[in-house]
Design an enzyme around this catalytic site. Structure first.
Site, PDB file in Angstrom:
ATOM      1  N   GLU A  23       1.387  -4.259  -5.480  1.00 21.04           N
ATOM      2  CA  GLU A  23       0.233  -5.140  -5.318  1.00 21.04           C
ATOM      3  C   GLU A  23      -0.975  -4.553  -6.045  1.00 21.04           C
ATOM      4  O   GLU A  23      -1.156  -3.348  -6.071  1.00 21.04           O
ATOM      5  CB  GLU A  23      -0.060  -5.270  -3.815  1.00 21.04           C
TER       6      GLU A  23
ATOM      7  N   CYS B  53       0.849  -1.192   0.000  1.00 24.07           N
ATOM      8  CA  CYS B  53       0.000   0.000   0.000  1.00 24.07           C
ATOM      9  C   CYS B  53       0.881   1.237   0.000  1.00 24.07           C
ATOM     10  O   CYS B  53       1.915   1.262   0.659  1.00 24.07           O
ATOM     11  CB  CYS B  53      -0.852   0.071   1.264  1.00 24.07           C
TER      12      CYS B  53
HETATM   13  N1  ACO Z   1      -5.165  14.527 -10.231  1.00 23.85           N
HETATM   14  C1  ACO Z   1      -4.532  14.191 -11.382  1.00 23.85           C
HETATM   15  N2  ACO Z   1      -3.317  13.556 -11.396  1.00 23.85           N
HETATM   16  C2  ACO Z   1      -2.771  13.246 -10.218  1.00 23.85           C
HETATM   17  C3  ACO Z   1      -3.379  13.596  -8.983  1.00 23.85           C
HETATM   18  C4  ACO Z   1      -4.636  14.260  -9.023  1.00 23.85           C
HETATM   19  N3  ACO Z   1      -5.267  14.621  -7.905  1.00 23.85           N
HETATM   20  N4  ACO Z   1      -2.579  13.169  -7.987  1.00 23.85           N
HETATM   21  C5  ACO Z   1      -1.518  12.565  -8.563  1.00 23.85           C
HETATM   22  N5  ACO Z   1      -1.630  12.616  -9.920  1.00 23.85           N
HETATM   23  C6  ACO Z   1      -0.727  12.048 -10.911  1.00 23.85           C
HETATM   24  C7  ACO Z   1       0.065  13.094 -11.629  1.00 23.85           C
HETATM   25  O1  ACO Z   1       0.436  12.556 -12.882  1.00 23.85           O
HETATM   26  C8  ACO Z   1       1.265  13.240 -10.731  1.00 23.85           C
HETATM   27  O2  ACO Z   1       2.400  13.700 -11.388  1.00 23.85           O
HETATM   28  P1  ACO Z   1       2.590  15.277 -11.729  1.00 23.85           P
HETATM   29  O3  ACO Z   1       2.232  16.046 -10.481  1.00 23.85           O
HETATM   30  O4  ACO Z   1       4.033  15.373 -12.096  1.00 23.85           O
HETATM   31  O5  ACO Z   1       1.673  15.540 -12.850  1.00 23.85           O
HETATM   32  C9  ACO Z   1       1.510  11.821 -10.298  1.00 23.85           C
HETATM   33  O6  ACO Z   1       0.226  11.227 -10.214  1.00 23.85           O
HETATM   34  C10 ACO Z   1       2.232  11.625  -8.982  1.00 23.85           C
HETATM   35  O7  ACO Z   1       2.272  12.784  -8.242  1.00 23.85           O
HETATM   36  P2  ACO Z   1       3.067  12.842  -6.870  1.00 23.85           P
HETATM   37  O8  ACO Z   1       2.991  14.244  -6.370  1.00 23.85           O
HETATM   38  O9  ACO Z   1       4.409  12.236  -7.013  1.00 23.85           O
HETATM   39  O10 ACO Z   1       2.200  11.846  -5.988  1.00 23.85           O
HETATM   40  P3  ACO Z   1       1.434  12.112  -4.620  1.00 23.85           P
HETATM   41  O11 ACO Z   1       2.388  12.500  -3.552  1.00 23.85           O
HETATM   42  O12 ACO Z   1       0.256  12.977  -4.835  1.00 23.85           O
HETATM   43  O13 ACO Z   1       0.984  10.610  -4.276  1.00 23.85           O
HETATM   44  C11 ACO Z   1      -0.528   8.812  -4.343  1.00 23.85           C
HETATM   45  C12 ACO Z   1       0.333   9.766  -5.178  1.00 23.85           C
HETATM   46  C13 ACO Z   1       0.334   8.080  -3.331  1.00 23.85           C
HETATM   47  C14 ACO Z   1      -1.193   7.787  -5.255  1.00 23.85           C
HETATM   48  C15 ACO Z   1      -1.607   9.693  -3.627  1.00 23.85           C
HETATM   49  O14 ACO Z   1      -2.473  10.216  -4.579  1.00 23.85           O
HETATM   50  C16 ACO Z   1      -2.407   8.981  -2.570  1.00 23.85           C
HETATM   51  O15 ACO Z   1      -1.947   8.754  -1.455  1.00 23.85           O
HETATM   52  N6  ACO Z   1      -3.669   8.591  -2.895  1.00 23.85           N
HETATM   53  C17 ACO Z   1      -4.555   7.955  -1.947  1.00 23.85           C
HETATM   54  C18 ACO Z   1      -4.157   6.523  -1.675  1.00 23.85           C
HETATM   55  C19 ACO Z   1      -3.972   5.717  -2.951  1.00 23.85           C
HETATM   56  O16 ACO Z   1      -4.804   5.726  -3.831  1.00 23.85           O
HETATM   57  N7  ACO Z   1      -2.847   4.967  -3.020  1.00 23.85           N
HETATM   58  C20 ACO Z   1      -2.527   4.073  -4.102  1.00 23.85           C
HETATM   59  C21 ACO Z   1      -3.311   2.813  -3.945  1.00 23.85           C
HETATM   60  S1  ACO Z   1      -2.676   1.480  -4.937  1.00 23.85           S
HETATM   61  C22 ACO Z   1      -1.518   0.704  -3.939  1.00 23.85           C
HETATM   62  O17 ACO Z   1      -1.454   1.029  -2.787  1.00 23.85           O
HETATM   63  C23 ACO Z   1      -0.661  -0.364  -4.497  1.00 23.85           C
END
Ligand code: ACO
Ligand code: ZN
Length: 308
Positions: A209, A175
């Site tokens: 995962e 996760c």
């Molecule tokens: N809208 C559109 N694109 C997005 C968004 C958003 N709200 N958030 C992230 N992205 C995309 C973009 O492409 C972004 O890159 P960019 O800013 O250069 O365009 C890219 O994802 C990653 O951005 P980061 O800033 O590096 O990532 P962040 O710190 O926001 O973390 C994460 C990404 C971990 C998925 C976060 O959104 C999160 O915690 N989400 C909730 C939990 C979740 O869904 N986790 C993944 C589940 S799957 C698993 O655990 C295996």
């Protein structure tokens, strides 16, 4: 029992009184009856709106807001209780070893077996922002990698990922979460990149995962695209999928699916062939967004997990 076996059992197990449900409709029924209980949390200097249901112990289920200690992740029902807790709490960073530091960024490795309560608290907290993930209480089988921004008051958690100590399926991440106030600043890609740096040290390839959330997939796609295209762009001569996978610790299936989605791969005479038109690569790299915060592998002090 491995996590996979456990899930299989969980999936085939039918609750008493629900004998006429099959596993899928039981799950659907459970989803439907799960009401998001806690609507906000306080953590460090932030008040954060929650996204999803998390199965906190029943005595907390009537609370609208929970107050977390940002260091030990204990949660309390009232602000006064937290204030009292903060006066006594001796933690100033996650328990476990600091395995990476660069500037004000630190990564801590927490063993779920040695720090059960911390691991469970983290799972409760994380589930508030993770939809499709099942919460496992057997945190014993996991290592938690906690990313912190450190200042003179302590190390403040920004996000984390969990990883099984032994994954039969070759998962290098279970996760991943960036806490909402810190999202979209490149921490997610830092965490993803870190998970692959650990795989490189283990001399293994890895994959996250499944299922991935929408935001998870976007982040991974962005990371894979940037890493693979940077190599293809610089490389002279032939390059195979296997070589790309070996250099990056990205599993071959993910290399192929990324390149396929960018239409950079063709299947010719029983073989995948990478097409590397420089202009096309540049266009895809631009679209893949920023690189995120970089991991400096020379600052990682870590040896792979071994059962003591
Ligand atoms: N809208 C559109 N694109 C997005 C968004 C958003 N709200 N958030 C992230 N992205 C995309 C973009 O492409 C972004 O890159 P960019 O800013 O250069 O365009 C890219 O994802 C990653 O951005 P980061 O800033 O590096 O990532 P962040 O710190 O926001 O973390 C994460 C990404 C971990 C998925 C976060 O959104 C999160 O915690 N989400 C909730 C939990 C979740 O869904 N986790 C993944 C589940 S799957 C698993 O655990 C295996
Ligand atoms: Zn505390």
């Amino acid at each position: 029992m491995t996590r996979h076996q456990k899930r299989k059992i969980d999936e085939t197990h039918v609750e008493e009184g629900h004998e006429d449900f099959d596993a899928a409709s039981l799950r659907e029924h459970e989803e439907f009856t799960k009401v998001k209980n806690i609507s906000k949390i306080e953590l460090g200097k932030y008040e954060i709106d929650t996204w999803y249901f998390s199965p906190f112990p029943p005595e907390y289920s009537s609370c609208d807001k929970l107050f977390f200690c940002e260091f030990c992740l204990n949660f309390l029902k009232r602000k006064e209780q937290l204030t009292r807790h903060m006066r006594k709490c001796t933690y100033k960073h996650p328990p476990g070893d600091e395995i990476y530091r660069s500037g004000s960024l630190s990564m801590f490795e927490v063993d779920g077996r040695k720090n059960k309560i911390y691991g469970q608290n983290l799972c409760y907290l994380a589930k508030l922002f993770l939809d499709h993930k099942t919460l496992y209480y057997d945190v014993d089988f996991f290592l938690f990698y906690i990313l912190c921004e450190c200042d003179d008051r302590g190390c403040h958690m920004v996000g984390y990922f969990s990883k099984e100590k032994h994954s039969e399926e070759g998962y290098n991440l279970a996760c991943i979460l960036t806490l909402p106030p810190y999202q979209r600043k490149g921490y997610g890609k830092f965490l993803i990149s870190f998970s692959y740096e650990l795989s490189k040290k283990e001399m293994k390839v890895g994959t996250p995962e499944r299922p991935l959330s929408d935001l998870g997939l976007l982040s991974y796609r962005g990371y894979w695209t940037r890493v693979l295209l940077d190599i293809i762009k610089k490389h002279r001569g032939n390059l195979s999928i296997k070589e790309l996978s070996d250099m990056t610790a990205i599993k071959t299936e993910d290399v192929i699916s990324t390149l396929q989605s960018l239409e950079l791969i063709q299947y010719r005479k029983g073989q995948h062939v990478i097409c590397a038109d420089p202009k096309l690569l540049e266009r895809h790299l631009k679209a893949a967004g920023k690189g995120g915060l970089e991991v400096d592998p020379t600052k990682l002090i870590w040896t792979p997990y071994k059962e003591q």
